[in-house]
Scaffold this active site. Structure first.
Site, PDB file in Angstrom:
ATOM      1  N   TYR A 106       0.846  -1.204   0.000  1.00 31.46           N
ATOM      2  CA  TYR A 106       0.000   0.000   0.000  1.00 31.46           C
ATOM      3  C   TYR A 106       0.882   1.255   0.000  1.00 31.46           C
ATOM      4  O   TYR A 106       0.643   2.196  -0.763  1.00 31.46           O
ATOM      5  CB  TYR A 106      -0.861  -0.053   1.263  1.00 31.46           C
ATOM      6  CG  TYR A 106      -1.859   1.063   1.435  1.00 31.46           C
ATOM      7  CD1 TYR A 106      -2.966   1.173   0.606  1.00 31.46           C
ATOM      8  CD2 TYR A 106      -1.725   1.988   2.477  1.00 31.46           C
ATOM      9  CE1 TYR A 106      -3.908   2.179   0.793  1.00 31.46           C
ATOM     10  CE2 TYR A 106      -2.663   2.983   2.679  1.00 31.46           C
ATOM     11  CZ  TYR A 106      -3.750   3.076   1.834  1.00 31.46           C
ATOM     12  OH  TYR A 106      -4.678   4.065   2.036  1.00 31.46           O
TER      13      TYR A 106
ATOM     14  N   LYS B 148       1.267   4.185  -2.726  1.00 31.11           N
ATOM     15  CA  LYS B 148       0.966   5.585  -2.406  1.00 31.11           C
ATOM     16  C   LYS B 148       2.121   6.511  -2.789  1.00 31.11           C
ATOM     17  O   LYS B 148       1.897   7.584  -3.336  1.00 31.11           O
ATOM     18  CB  LYS B 148       0.608   5.741  -0.922  1.00 31.11           C
ATOM     19  CG  LYS B 148      -0.764   5.153  -0.561  1.00 31.11           C
ATOM     20  CD  LYS B 148      -1.876   5.811  -1.357  1.00 31.11           C
ATOM     21  CE  LYS B 148      -3.251   5.328  -0.983  1.00 31.11           C
ATOM     22  NZ  LYS B 148      -4.296   5.791  -1.921  1.00 31.11           N
TER      23      LYS B 148
END
Ligand code: SER
Length: 316
Positions: free
Chosen positions: A138, A142
């Site tokens: 994740y 990002k």
């Protein structure tokens, strides 16, 4: 912003943002989209699979939108369970959405997260511009997303903007698959059972924010004067830095018998420990006037009230 396409409109942020945008910009000017159609969509709704190259482009063109708010993504814990799928949705979806914005000359918002930081990032008062070496899929998505949005701005002139959201707390739609989900679950369990077993350990601080502040931040940033923006795609924003025991103490002020215990989940605990304890939001304050209205106690009062009303309505 006059006509807006929202991807991931059935998700945690999207389900509330869509309603707020409809009341601000008019029912007919908001096109909600998600991978599946809900049974009774409340306004204009289109099915979009963000990983299919042309779908965002086609729908944006069909409705002549001027803005894309791209929210379709997997959260941190789910992305850790399915890293390859996360890459395909989080990165594949983002590049497809950016391409549509580039080809049709649209304004563009997508959220980054406190997950864009890693263990080597300064933990306290984390600066706007600092070391970013995240250790989760994740986080990798990002950071790459922040850079990609900056690239589409500097290389192609796409008006891209974004914030690094902290854990978002809301009574409308459950987050599903995040590390900060405990901060939503705790309110439901406080009402249903009077107790909560936290999967995050005592003393683990993370930034958090009540959803109304998050929605206002998106709209405020998108409406901000571009000449004032020195940063674009990754403004730190936060409303509070809190650990599980702070939620327990705040709930106890309203439900004195409430009790919290702990059964730590090593995966989500590991993710939480790799993130900052508290981030610095000065750049967002200076460049577009960000300010959060809710602190933990005013949020707790509102969450408990709204969840009680919701549960009563559902059981009626
Ligand atoms: N709330 C998110 C998560 O826990 C952080 O961006 O994954």
């Amino acid at each position: 912003m006059k006509k807006i396409l929202v991807t991931g409109a059935l998700g945690q942020i999207g389900s509330e943002l869509t309603e707020q945008l409809r009341s601000t910009y008019g029912e007919d000017n908001i096109i909600a989209s998600d991978i599946r159609r809900p049974e009774n969509p409340s306004g204009i709704f289109e099915e979009i699979d963000v990983t299919k190259e042309k779908e965002i482009y086609e729908i944006s063109k069909k409705y002549k939108v001027d803005t894309i708010i791209h929210l379709a993504a997997l959260l941190s814990a789910k992305a850790e369970a399915f890293p390859k799928v996360a890459w395909e949705i989080n990165m594949g979806g983002l590049v497809n959405a950016l391409e549509a914005a580039k080809q049709l000359d649209l304004k563009f918002f997508t959220p980054s997260s406190i997950g864009a930081f890693g263990p080597s990032t300064p933990k306290d008062n984390t600066p706007q511009d600092t070391l970013q070496r995240p250790t989760t899929m994740y986080g990798v998505n990002k950071v790459a997303g922040e850079l990609l949005c900056d690239y589409y701005f500097s290389r192609f002139g796409v008006d891209t903007r974004g914030v690094r959201f902290p854990g978002l707390i809301s009574y409308v739609t459950a987050p599903g698959g995040g590390t900060t989900d405990y901060a939503v679950e705790v309110y439901y369990e406080a009402i249903r059972k009077g107790t909560y077993t936290s999967y995050i350990a005592q003393g683990t601080h993370m930034d958090m924010m009540y959803m109304p502040d998050a929605l206002n931040a998106i709209i405020q940033l998108m409406e901000a004067d571009p000449d004032r923006l020195k940063h674009r795609n990754a403004f730190n924003i936060t409303a509070m830095s809190a650990a599980p025991e702070h939620f327990a103490a705040s709930i106890c002020k309203q439900i004195p018998d409430f009790e919290m215990d702990y059964q730590v989940d090593p995966v989500r605990q590991g993710i939480a420990e790799s993130w900052p304890d508290s981030i610095n939001a000065d750049a967002a304050k200076e460049e577009w006037g960000f300010e959060a209205a809710y602190d933990i106690d005013s949020m707790t009062i509102d969450m408990l009230k709204k969840i009680r009303e919701k549960l009563k309505k559902n059981s009626a």
